[in-house]
Design a protein around this motif. Structure first.
Motif, PDB file in Angstrom:
ATOM      1  N   LEU A 153      -6.844 -29.303 -90.283  1.00  0.00           N
ATOM      2  CA  LEU A 153      -6.866 -29.437 -91.729  1.00  0.00           C
ATOM      3  C   LEU A 153      -7.684 -28.274 -92.276  1.00  0.00           C
ATOM      4  O   LEU A 153      -8.905 -28.237 -92.100  1.00  0.00           O
ATOM      5  CB  LEU A 153      -7.479 -30.768 -92.172  1.00  0.00           C
ATOM      6  N   SER A 194     -14.743 -22.631 -97.500  1.00  0.00           N
ATOM      7  CA  SER A 194     -13.619 -23.183 -96.735  1.00  0.00           C
ATOM      8  C   SER A 194     -14.133 -23.769 -95.430  1.00  0.00           C
ATOM      9  O   SER A 194     -15.193 -23.384 -94.925  1.00  0.00           O
ATOM     10  CB  SER A 194     -12.596 -22.092 -96.427  1.00  0.00           C
ATOM     11  N   ASP A 217     -15.240 -33.473-102.484  1.00  0.00           N
ATOM     12  CA  ASP A 217     -14.602 -33.505-101.168  1.00  0.00           C
ATOM     13  C   ASP A 217     -15.549 -34.017-100.094  1.00  0.00           C
ATOM     14  O   ASP A 217     -15.144 -34.205 -98.939  1.00  0.00           O
ATOM     15  CB  ASP A 217     -14.109 -32.101-100.770  1.00  0.00           C
ATOM     16  N   TYR A 258       1.177 -34.532 -98.546  1.00  0.00           N
ATOM     17  CA  TYR A 258      -0.163 -34.359 -99.090  1.00  0.00           C
ATOM     18  C   TYR A 258      -0.442 -35.342-100.215  1.00  0.00           C
ATOM     19  O   TYR A 258       0.465 -35.736-100.958  1.00  0.00           O
ATOM     20  CB  TYR A 258      -0.341 -32.941 -99.657  1.00  0.00           C
ATOM     21  N   MET A 310      -9.273 -26.554 -95.292  1.00  0.00           N
ATOM     22  CA  MET A 310      -9.725 -26.964 -96.616  1.00  0.00           C
ATOM     23  C   MET A 310     -10.339 -25.762 -97.322  1.00  0.00           C
ATOM     24  O   MET A 310     -11.310 -25.176 -96.821  1.00  0.00           O
ATOM     25  CB  MET A 310     -10.756 -28.084 -96.496  1.00  0.00           C
ATOM     26  N   PHE A 332      -5.644 -27.889 -99.631  1.00  0.00           N
ATOM     27  CA  PHE A 332      -5.695 -28.330 -98.236  1.00  0.00           C
ATOM     28  C   PHE A 332      -4.357 -28.047 -97.564  1.00  0.00           C
ATOM     29  O   PHE A 332      -3.300 -28.200 -98.183  1.00  0.00           O
ATOM     30  CB  PHE A 332      -5.990 -29.822 -98.154  1.00  0.00           C
TER      31      PHE A 332
END
Length: 126
Positions: A80, A16, A89, A59, A82, A67
């Protein structure tokens, strides 16, 4: 208007990461703020957006659930989060500001955003 994106880095797949975008230069209460990304050799694409006043979020369909966009009004900062990052990504992530008026259908459009940050690089390795 100044937008300063930060928080990018090199992570492994499944990790993350939280990106931040510090905004300054005016009051953003009527703005829509967004995150976009651009991978090497690809066009810039919409990731997520948030209405600063209400907190309503939008989104890209492919990113829903992984996300999360949010903002802290007291810090004039957008985030943000993630999760479960994938190699695909990997991209340069930009934050952007869209002044009013707004149409929901145009929120994912890069052309609607007048102000852009410099981008922060996210690299996901397998």
């Amino acid at each position: 208007v100044q937008l300063q994106a930060s928080g990018g880095g090199l992570v492994q797949a499944g990790d993350s990461l939280r990106l931040s975008c510090a905004a300054s230069g005016r009051t953003f209460s009527m703005y829509v703020m967004g995150w976009f990304r651009q991978a090497p050799g690809k066009e810039r694409e919409f990731v997520a957006a948030i209405r600063w006043s209400s907190g309503s979020t939008y989104y890209a369909d492919s990113l829903k659930g992984r996300f999360t966009i949010s903002r802290d009004n007291t810090k004039n900062t957008m985030y943000l989060q993630m999760n479960s990052l994938k190699r695909e990504d990997t991209a340069l992530y930009y934050c952007a500001a869209d002044p009013p008026p707004h149409q929901i259908k145009l929120i994912p459009s890069t052309e609607k955003y007048d102000y852009w940050g410099q981008g922060t690089l996210v690299t996901v390795s397998s």
